[in-house]
Design a protein around this motif. Structure first.
Motif, mmCIF file in Angstrom:
data_model
loop_
_atom_site.group_PDB
_atom_site.id
_atom_site.type_symbol
_atom_site.label_atom_id
_atom_site.label_comp_id
_atom_site.label_asym_id
_atom_site.label_seq_id
_atom_site.Cartn_x
_atom_site.Cartn_y
_atom_site.Cartn_z
ATOM 1 N N VAL A 131 0.819 -1.213 0.000
ATOM 2 C CA VAL A 131 0.000 0.000 0.000
ATOM 3 C C VAL A 131 0.853 1.263 0.000
ATOM 4 C CG1 VAL A 131 -1.925 -1.144 1.127
ATOM 5 C CG2 VAL A 131 -0.175 -0.027 2.521
ATOM 6 N N SER A 132 2.162 1.110 -0.088
ATOM 7 C CA SER A 132 3.053 2.270 -0.123
ATOM 8 C C SER A 132 4.058 2.098 -1.250
ATOM 9 C CB SER A 132 3.788 2.427 1.213
ATOM 10 O OG SER A 132 4.883 1.525 1.301
ATOM 11 N N GLN A 133 4.819 3.169 -1.510
ATOM 12 C CA GLN A 133 5.901 3.101 -2.496
ATOM 13 C C GLN A 133 7.259 2.905 -1.827
ATOM 14 O OE1 GLN A 133 3.566 6.021 -2.847
ATOM 15 N NE2 GLN A 133 2.440 4.367 -3.836
ATOM 16 N N THR A 134 7.284 2.631 -0.544
ATOM 17 C CA THR A 134 8.540 2.610 0.203
ATOM 18 C C THR A 134 9.257 1.270 0.082
ATOM 19 O OG1 THR A 134 7.555 1.781 2.257
ATOM 20 C CG2 THR A 134 7.501 4.161 1.885
ATOM 21 N N ASP A 135 10.569 1.329 0.260
ATOM 22 C CA ASP A 135 11.346 0.102 0.390
ATOM 23 C C ASP A 135 11.118 -0.530 1.754
ATOM 24 O OD1 ASP A 135 12.598 2.299 1.568
ATOM 25 O OD2 ASP A 135 14.625 1.561 1.204
ATOM 26 N N THR A 136 10.689 0.255 2.725
ATOM 27 C CA THR A 136 10.489 -0.236 4.089
ATOM 28 C C THR A 136 9.392 -1.283 4.177
ATOM 29 O OG1 THR A 136 11.281 1.835 5.036
ATOM 30 C CG2 THR A 136 9.871 0.474 6.431
ATOM 31 N N GLU A 137 8.291 -1.070 3.464
ATOM 32 C CA GLU A 137 7.182 -2.019 3.531
ATOM 33 C C GLU A 137 7.622 -3.416 3.095
ATOM 34 O OE1 GLU A 137 2.446 -2.290 2.248
ATOM 35 O OE2 GLU A 137 3.808 -0.936 1.175
ATOM 36 N N VAL A 138 8.616 -3.467 2.213
ATOM 37 C CA VAL A 138 9.155 -4.757 1.784
ATOM 38 C C VAL A 138 9.731 -5.516 2.973
ATOM 39 C CG1 VAL A 138 10.990 -5.836 0.424
ATOM 40 C CG2 VAL A 138 9.619 -3.988 -0.569
ATOM 41 N N ILE A 139 10.419 -4.812 3.873
ATOM 42 C CA ILE A 139 11.033 -5.484 5.030
ATOM 43 C C ILE A 139 9.953 -6.072 5.934
ATOM 44 C CG2 ILE A 139 12.735 -5.298 6.875
ATOM 45 C CD1 ILE A 139 13.670 -2.680 5.672
ATOM 46 N N ALA A 140 8.886 -5.305 6.165
ATOM 47 C CA ALA A 140 7.803 -5.805 7.024
ATOM 48 C C ALA A 140 7.215 -7.094 6.453
ATOM 49 C CB ALA A 140 6.720 -4.735 7.155
ATOM 50 N N HIS A 141 6.950 -7.116 5.144
ATOM 51 C CA HIS A 141 6.405 -8.325 4.522
ATOM 52 C C HIS A 141 7.413 -9.467 4.543
ATOM 53 C CE1 HIS A 141 3.060 -5.953 3.588
ATOM 54 N NE2 HIS A 141 3.303 -5.637 2.320
ATOM 55 N N LEU A 142 8.676 -9.152 4.334
ATOM 56 C CA LEU A 142 9.702 -10.195 4.329
ATOM 57 C C LEU A 142 9.799 -10.865 5.695
ATOM 58 C CD1 LEU A 142 11.998 -11.633 2.788
ATOM 59 C CD2 LEU A 142 13.528 -9.809 3.586
ATOM 60 N N ILE A 143 9.801 -10.062 6.754
ATOM 61 C CA ILE A 143 9.859 -10.639 8.102
ATOM 62 C C ILE A 143 8.598 -11.463 8.372
ATOM 63 C CG2 ILE A 143 9.851 -10.081 10.572
ATOM 64 C CD1 ILE A 143 11.660 -7.675 9.877
ATOM 65 N N ASP A 144 7.457 -10.965 7.939
ATOM 66 C CA ASP A 144 6.215 -11.728 8.076
ATOM 67 C C ASP A 144 6.343 -13.083 7.382
ATOM 68 O OD1 ASP A 144 2.972 -11.200 8.596
ATOM 69 O OD2 ASP A 144 3.396 -12.548 6.914
ATOM 70 N N SER A 145 6.950 -13.102 6.193
ATOM 71 C CA SER A 145 7.075 -14.353 5.436
ATOM 72 C C SER A 145 8.009 -15.346 6.118
ATOM 73 C CB SER A 145 7.573 -14.060 4.020
ATOM 74 O OG SER A 145 8.941 -13.695 4.012
ATOM 75 N N CYS A 146 8.924 -14.816 6.953
ATOM 76 C CA CYS A 146 9.864 -15.689 7.678
ATOM 77 C C CYS A 146 9.353 -16.080 9.062
ATOM 78 C CB CYS A 146 11.210 -14.979 7.844
ATOM 79 S SG CYS A 146 12.104 -14.662 6.309
ATOM 80 N N TYR A 147 8.221 -15.536 9.468
ATOM 81 C CA TYR A 147 7.760 -15.695 10.836
ATOM 82 C C TYR A 147 7.201 -17.093 11.082
ATOM 83 C CZ TYR A 147 5.437 -14.715 15.268
ATOM 84 O OH TYR A 147 5.046 -14.738 16.593
ATOM 85 N N GLN A 148 7.745 -17.746 12.152
ATOM 86 C CA GLN A 148 7.271 -19.059 12.589
ATOM 87 C C GLN A 148 7.172 -19.070 14.114
ATOM 88 O OE1 GLN A 148 10.009 -21.909 10.890
ATOM 89 N NE2 GLN A 148 9.257 -21.592 8.804
ATOM 90 N N ASP A 149 6.371 -18.170 14.642
ATOM 91 C CA ASP A 149 6.103 -18.062 16.080
ATOM 92 C C ASP A 149 7.284 -17.535 16.895
ATOM 93 O OD1 ASP A 149 3.519 -19.097 15.717
ATOM 94 O OD2 ASP A 149 4.329 -21.134 15.709
ATOM 95 N N ASP A 150 8.316 -16.965 16.252
ATOM 96 C CA ASP A 150 9.456 -16.406 16.979
ATOM 97 C C ASP A 150 9.987 -15.218 16.174
ATOM 98 O OD1 ASP A 150 11.954 -15.742 18.095
ATOM 99 O OD2 ASP A 150 12.341 -17.801 18.717
ATOM 100 N N LEU A 151 9.681 -14.007 16.643
ATOM 101 C CA LEU A 151 10.056 -12.799 15.910
ATOM 102 C C LEU A 151 11.568 -12.637 15.806
ATOM 103 C CD1 LEU A 151 9.147 -10.185 14.502
ATOM 104 C CD2 LEU A 151 9.173 -9.075 16.758
ATOM 105 N N PHE A 152 12.271 -12.930 16.884
ATOM 106 C CA PHE A 152 13.731 -12.802 16.875
ATOM 107 C C PHE A 152 14.328 -13.696 15.795
ATOM 108 C CE2 PHE A 152 17.895 -13.576 19.277
ATOM 109 C CZ PHE A 152 18.422 -12.338 18.949
ATOM 110 N N ASP A 153 13.832 -14.907 15.695
ATOM 111 C CA ASP A 153 14.299 -15.829 14.657
ATOM 112 C C ASP A 153 13.915 -15.329 13.269
ATOM 113 O OD1 ASP A 153 15.232 -18.578 13.692
ATOM 114 O OD2 ASP A 153 13.130 -18.567 13.022
#
Length: 620
Positions: A131-153
């Motif tokens: 919903v944005s033109q930023t490079d930052t939103e990519v990081i949020a989605h990328l971390i979401d895609s890696c998420y398996q019940d442990d944010l630090f991981d």
């Protein structure tokens, strides 16, 4: 540039986040926002107004929470707009990006992700909505895609996929007890409190909250919780290992000082220069290499040339130092714009002293240029810097800390003159180590430096005369600045100040170059500012001034008292009280600062926060 504040606490942390953003406002921004974990959901407020308006919006929206992140954004990817403002939320596969229920990841980011287009395409293919033109939103989605019940991981698995520079703080809807941070090439510190812990891009943001600061290193990832934190670093084989970083007591300034009788911080900082120079030179009783740190004597003996790396105003300080170093210390000196040096083929020499100049110590291009120089085998490094705890000071073997104090105005003033003072000391120390500074010369130079605060006060007394000139300049759209020799960099700095805050197009030239092109611009509508000290090039400069007058140009001359340059129609003269020899640039730049400041005031611009500019340039 952008600012980050984050916290995990037992109390409502939103007032601390807003206060932290206010203390980072001086860095420059065009939008701001805050996000918290509230009632099992992610809540946020964002604004393209000032942080004070964000505080009002947060109160209106009822945003509060015990963990949260906040941000001031200086636009790089995408226009300044609420939908591009941080914090950003993830919107995973199957989620409605425009719905009132956001995804599970909230994130703020400083820096630039160079492979954001590639990552965006891959994430879109997996069903992520943007919903944005930023490079930052990519990081949020990328971390979401890696998420398996442990944010630090998840963060540790996501960041190896990022190319570029970043400092991030992120939390997750499913884990209300932690905020995770990571940095690479962009500053991030950890603040240790009592039953609460913090992130910030600058320790100043945490002043009054905690003075216990951990400076994170490139590659660090931090799991921040209410009563504890732990850090992992990247090992040589790509794995992550636990590390400990020292906790330092940092007495950061509590934000912008009172303006007192001044209209703007820039004006206040111009008038603080006598004090700042005095503080920078405090305790200097003799010229010794050890002024620059342990081991400086051996380094100075081992080098036979100097390479100066800097950006903007700091590069003009470097150009001034080149004249000093070659004429007084007799050492070959090269000055490079940091953002250019790091990307061009150059001829390295291990016997070079690499000198960086930076107010903040966090300037991304200068840090990268330093690392590039070291990668070429040039290990003798020294910085002239205003922040003792900065990344630049930690990266360089030697340092001289200027003591300008916090500079709020985006256009640098007292940082520049204190850099010149530090560079002149470096010149004398190198001259001494090379046997080119007699005891009598050392004492004469030290006497002149000790007199600088008094001499600067006399120059500042010229302000009423400069104000009269500013009224003329306010209606102009172009200006030329001229200087010769040691004062050509001063002309460059004067032109930069005028364009930065008044938005008048201004260019500076060596006066001898007039006939090689710039003279074509001179008309009765073109003010020509001339720096005219009583030095060996004065008569040459007078000839250049006559070239301007012959074309109908209007001359505005800052002259020493004994230059015999008289006011007449088309020639306006302000006389400085005394000629100051090699230290003259420190005096002559001050009326140029005042001219820019009062011209900007007359034009009604935002003096302390000029459009499109940031104080601390922490991205490439």
């Amino acid at each position: 540039m952008c600012g980050i504040v984050g916290a995990v606490s037992q109390r409502n942390i939103v007032p601390v986040l807003i206060q932290g953003l206010q203390r980072l406002e001086y860095r420059g921004y065009d939008s701001c926002g805050v996000a918290v974990h509230q009632g099992g959901e992610l809540r946020r407020s964002r604004s393209t107004d000032r942080v004070a308006e964000l505080g009002t919006l947060v109160d209106h929206d009822g945003v509060e929470g015990r963990i949260g992140i906040a941000h001031t954004r200086w636009a790089t990817h995408g226009v300044p707009a609420v939908h591009n403002a941080h914090p950003h939320f993830s919107h995973g596969p199957g989620a409605d990006a425009m719905s009132q229920r956001p995804g599970r990841i909230a994130l703020v980011h400083n820096g630039i992700i160079e492979n954001h287009d590639e990552l965006r395409a891959a994430l879109r293919a997996r069903g992520y909505e943007f919903v944005s033109q930023t490079d930052t939103e990519v990081i949020a989605h990328l971390i979401d895609s890696c998420y398996q019940d442990d944010l630090f991981d998840a963060v540790q698995r996501a960041i190896p996929q990022l190319k570029g520079a970043y400092a991030i703080a992120v939390f997750c809807r499913e884990e209300p007890q932690r905020v995770v941070g990571a940095r690479l090439g962009s500053p991030l510190v950890l603040g240790v409190g009592q039953g609460e812990n913090f992130f910030a891009s600058d320790a100043m943001a945490l002043a009054g909250v905690t003075d216990q600061i951990v400076y994170l290193e490139d590659g660090d990832v931090v799991d921040l919780q209410q009563t504890r934190y732990w850090i992992t670093a990247m090992a040589a084989d790509g794995s992550r290992t636990p590390v400990e970083r020292p906790v330092r007591t940092v007495h950061a300034h509590s934000g912008a000082a009172e303006l007192g009788p001044y209209r703007h911080y820039m004006q206040k900082e111009i008038f603080e220069q006598p004090r700042a120079i005095g503080d920078t030179l405090e305790g200097v009783q003799a010229i010794t290499p050890e002024l620059f740190g342990d081991g400086a004597h051996g380094v100075f003996k081992a080098i036979d040339k100097v390479l100066i790396l800097a950006c903007g105003t700091s590069s003009y300080a470097g150009l001034t130092a080149k004249y000093w170093l070659e004429s007084i210390a007799r050492i070959p000196t090269q000055v490079e714009i940091a953002s250019e040096y790091r990307y061009r083929d150059s001829v390295p020499d291990p016997a070079t002293l690499v000198v960086t100049i930076t107010q903040s110590g966090e300037t991304a291009d200068t840090l990268a240029a330093l690392k590039h120089a070291r990668g070429l085998g040039m290990e003798h490094t020294l910085t002239i810097c205003n922040v003792a705890t900065s990344a630049m000071v930690r990266e360089c073997k030697l340092a001289y800390i200027t003591r300008a104090g916090v500079e709020i105005g985006v256009a640098s003033t007292k940082a520049f003159t204190t850099q010149l003072a530090g560079l002149f000391l470096l010149t004398l120390a190198l001259a001494q180590s090379r046997g080119r500074l007699s005891e009598a010369e050392e004492q004469a130079h030290l006497k002149a430096m000790r007199h600088l605060p008094v001499a600067l006060q006399a120059v500042l007394a010229l302000e009423p005369q400069v104000i009269a000139w500013a009224e003329d300049f306010a209606s102009k759209e172009n200006a030329l600045f001229l200087g010769r020799g040691l004062h050509y960099p001063v002309a460059l700095e004067g032109a930069l100040k005028l364009k930065e805050i008044s938005y008048i197009h201004a260019e500076a030239y060596p006066a001898g170059e007039l006939k090689h092109g710039p003279l074509a611009l001179v008309t009765a509508q073109m003010p020509v500012v001339t720096v005219a000290p009583n030095d060996a090039l004065l008569e040459k400069l007078k000839s250049n001034m006559q070239e301007v007058r012959a074309r109908g140009g209007q001359l505005y001359v800052f002259a020493d008292s004994d230059t015999r340059i008289e006011s007449e129609p088309g020639v306006h003269v302000i006389r400085l009280p005394e000629h100051y020899g090699p230290l003259s640039p420190i005096l002559h730049v001050v009326p140029l600062q005042l001219l820019a400041y009062h011209t900007a005031c007359a034009r009604g611009t935002d003096v302390d926060k000029p459009r499109n500019l940031a104080k601390s340039v922490t991205v490439e």
